[in-house]
Scaffold this motif. Structure first.
Motif, PDB file in Angstrom:
ATOM      1  N   UNK A  17      55.301  58.526  82.976  1.00 42.75           N
ATOM      2  CA  UNK A  17      54.149  59.303  83.474  1.00 42.75           C
ATOM      3  C   UNK A  17      53.359  58.407  84.431  1.00 42.75           C
ATOM      4  N   UNK A  18      53.139  58.865  85.671  1.00 45.70           N
ATOM      5  CA  UNK A  18      52.427  58.010  86.625  1.00 45.70           C
ATOM      6  C   UNK A  18      50.955  57.814  86.236  1.00 45.70           C
ATOM      7  N   UNK A  19      50.426  56.655  86.553  1.00 43.84           N
ATOM      8  CA  UNK A  19      49.018  56.377  86.288  1.00 43.84           C
ATOM      9  C   UNK A  19      48.159  57.374  87.059  1.00 43.84           C
ATOM     10  N   UNK A  20      47.148  57.918  86.377  1.00 42.97           N
ATOM     11  CA  UNK A  20      46.232  58.865  87.034  1.00 42.97           C
ATOM     12  C   UNK A  20      46.754  60.298  87.027  1.00 42.97           C
ATOM     13  N   UNK A  21      47.879  60.537  86.340  1.00 43.81           N
ATOM     14  CA  UNK A  21      48.506  61.870  86.375  1.00 43.81           C
ATOM     15  C   UNK A  21      47.595  62.956  85.804  1.00 43.81           C
ATOM     16  N   UNK A  22      47.788  64.157  86.312  1.00 46.75           N
ATOM     17  CA  UNK A  22      47.230  65.374  85.708  1.00 46.75           C
ATOM     18  C   UNK A  22      48.452  66.027  85.046  1.00 46.75           C
ATOM     19  N   UNK A  38      46.035  59.487  77.113  1.00 45.54           N
ATOM     20  CA  UNK A  38      44.589  59.539  77.387  1.00 45.54           C
ATOM     21  C   UNK A  38      43.880  58.340  76.742  1.00 45.54           C
ATOM     22  N   UNK A  39      44.295  57.982  75.527  1.00 39.26           N
ATOM     23  CA  UNK A  39      43.677  56.825  74.852  1.00 39.26           C
ATOM     24  C   UNK A  39      43.976  55.524  75.609  1.00 39.26           C
ATOM     25  N   UNK A  40      45.146  55.464  76.243  1.00 45.52           N
ATOM     26  CA  UNK A  40      45.500  54.275  77.039  1.00 45.52           C
ATOM     27  C   UNK A  40      44.798  54.273  78.389  1.00 45.52           C
ATOM     28  N   UNK A  41      44.137  55.386  78.734  1.00 43.56           N
ATOM     29  CA  UNK A  41      43.479  55.494  80.044  1.00 43.56           C
ATOM     30  C   UNK A  41      44.481  55.679  81.165  1.00 43.56           C
ATOM     31  N   UNK A  42      45.692  56.155  80.836  1.00 48.68           N
ATOM     32  CA  UNK A  42      46.733  56.260  81.867  1.00 48.68           C
ATOM     33  C   UNK A  42      46.667  57.578  82.650  1.00 48.68           C
ATOM     34  N   UNK A  43      46.126  58.627  82.024  1.00 51.58           N
ATOM     35  CA  UNK A  43      46.103  59.926  82.715  1.00 51.58           C
ATOM     36  C   UNK A  43      44.669  60.378  82.994  1.00 51.58           C
ATOM     37  N   UNK A  44      44.524  61.230  83.991  1.00 51.03           N
ATOM     38  CA  UNK A  44      43.201  61.772  84.331  1.00 51.03           C
ATOM     39  C   UNK A  44      42.834  62.886  83.365  1.00 51.03           C
ATOM     40  N   UNK A  45      43.786  63.808  83.168  1.00 50.43           N
ATOM     41  CA  UNK A  45      43.574  64.905  82.216  1.00 50.43           C
ATOM     42  C   UNK A  45      44.929  65.448  81.794  1.00 50.43           C
ATOM     43  N   UNK A  46      44.914  66.291  80.763  1.00 54.22           N
ATOM     44  CA  UNK A  46      46.178  66.910  80.347  1.00 54.22           C
ATOM     45  C   UNK A  46      45.933  68.293  79.772  1.00 54.22           C
ATOM     46  N   UNK A  47      46.964  69.122  79.940  1.00 56.81           N
ATOM     47  CA  UNK A  47      47.047  70.391  79.228  1.00 56.81           C
ATOM     48  C   UNK A  47      48.163  70.205  78.205  1.00 56.81           C
TER      49      UNK A  47
END
Ligand code: SAM
Length: 233
Positions: A17-22, A38-47
């Motif tokens: 999963x790329x850093x900053x991914x939605x 999200x806990x790792x701070x790797x993604x911006x948001x998720x569904x």
């Protein structure tokens, strides 16, 4: 396993999963994957999408427990219908299902895939069918990885839309074009295990009173192909 401790298999999926991914994680069950990212701070948001009520409730619980309600939206929906245009999803993960089901989910959700830049797919079986769908819909396979967990070897397929036409042979669709290039020890283990299991089936059906000739021939051809893939270096 929980969002703080992903299984080895899901950790390998997360790796792509790329850093900053939605992100949209379809068939998310407990939402462990998006919650960990999200806990790792790797993604911006998720569904986190789920078709079944029980897993949907599990997701909502896990998201709340980890204080992630601002970042992860749980949705009860079939397949990619969980994605709404305002989400601006750029990455989709679908893990832990059969390749045929994953291909069906992608097929029925082509409208939602319009802005998606990367698919990270982890079929439990049916990889040939899934790669065939990707090829037919102009996705290029960017990465492939074999992951061994417990007694099973899983494939992860990372695909991105391609503007350039390209082609995979039947052989590549079966074994994975990039896995074939490497043929690492896990690749050998996977297909040697397959040969052993199929030999058992072959012995059994061959000893029947009326052996099913067509099935035997089909099985022998497939096994021969696997032997060639293992031998050819
Ligand atoms: N993705 C997680 C993983 O890899 O550990 C959970 C995998 S779990 C075996 C499969 C989940 O997919 C189930 O919770 C099931 O309800 C969900 N599922 C199956 N078909 C689906 C669909 N069409 N849309 C959304 N979720 C689906």
């Amino acid at each position: 396993m929980d969002a703080q401790h992903l299984s080895h298999r899901l950790a390998q999926v997360a790796d792509f999963v790329p850093t900053g991914a939605r992100l949209a994680d379809i068939g998310s069950d407990h939402a462990y994957l998006p919650a960990a990212l999200a806990l790792q701070g790797k993604i911006t948001m998720a569904v986190a999408g789920e078709v079944a009520a029980g897993p949907y409730e599990n997701m909502a619980h896990e998201i709340e427990k980890n204080g992630l309600t601002d970042q992860i939206i749980p949705r009860l929906a079939n397949g990619l219908a969980a994605i709404q245009p305002a989400d601006r999803i750029d990455t989709v993960t679908i893990a832990g299902m059969g390749g045929t089901l994953i291909a069906d989910i992608l097929d029925r959700g082509q409208e939602q895939l319009a802005g998606v830049k990367r698919l990270i797919l982890q079929p439990n079986v049916g990889e040939y069918r899934l790669r065939s769908w990707l090829l037919a819909h102009r996705y290029q396979i960017m990465a492939e990885r074999l992951v061994k967990e417990d007694d099973h070897i899983y494939e992860i397929i990372v695909a991105e839309p391609s503007l350039v036409p390209f082609c995979y042979s039947n052989y590549e669709l079966l074994f994975g074009p990039l896995l074939l290039e490497k043929k690492d020890p896990v690749f050998r283990e996977k297909w040697q295990g397959y040969l052993q299991r199929q030999q058992g089936v072959l012995d059994q059906i061959s000893s029947a009173k009326q052996p099913p000739i067509d099935k035997i021939k089909q099985l022998e051809e497939r096994m021969q192909l696997v032997k060639e893939a293992l031998a050819d270096d």
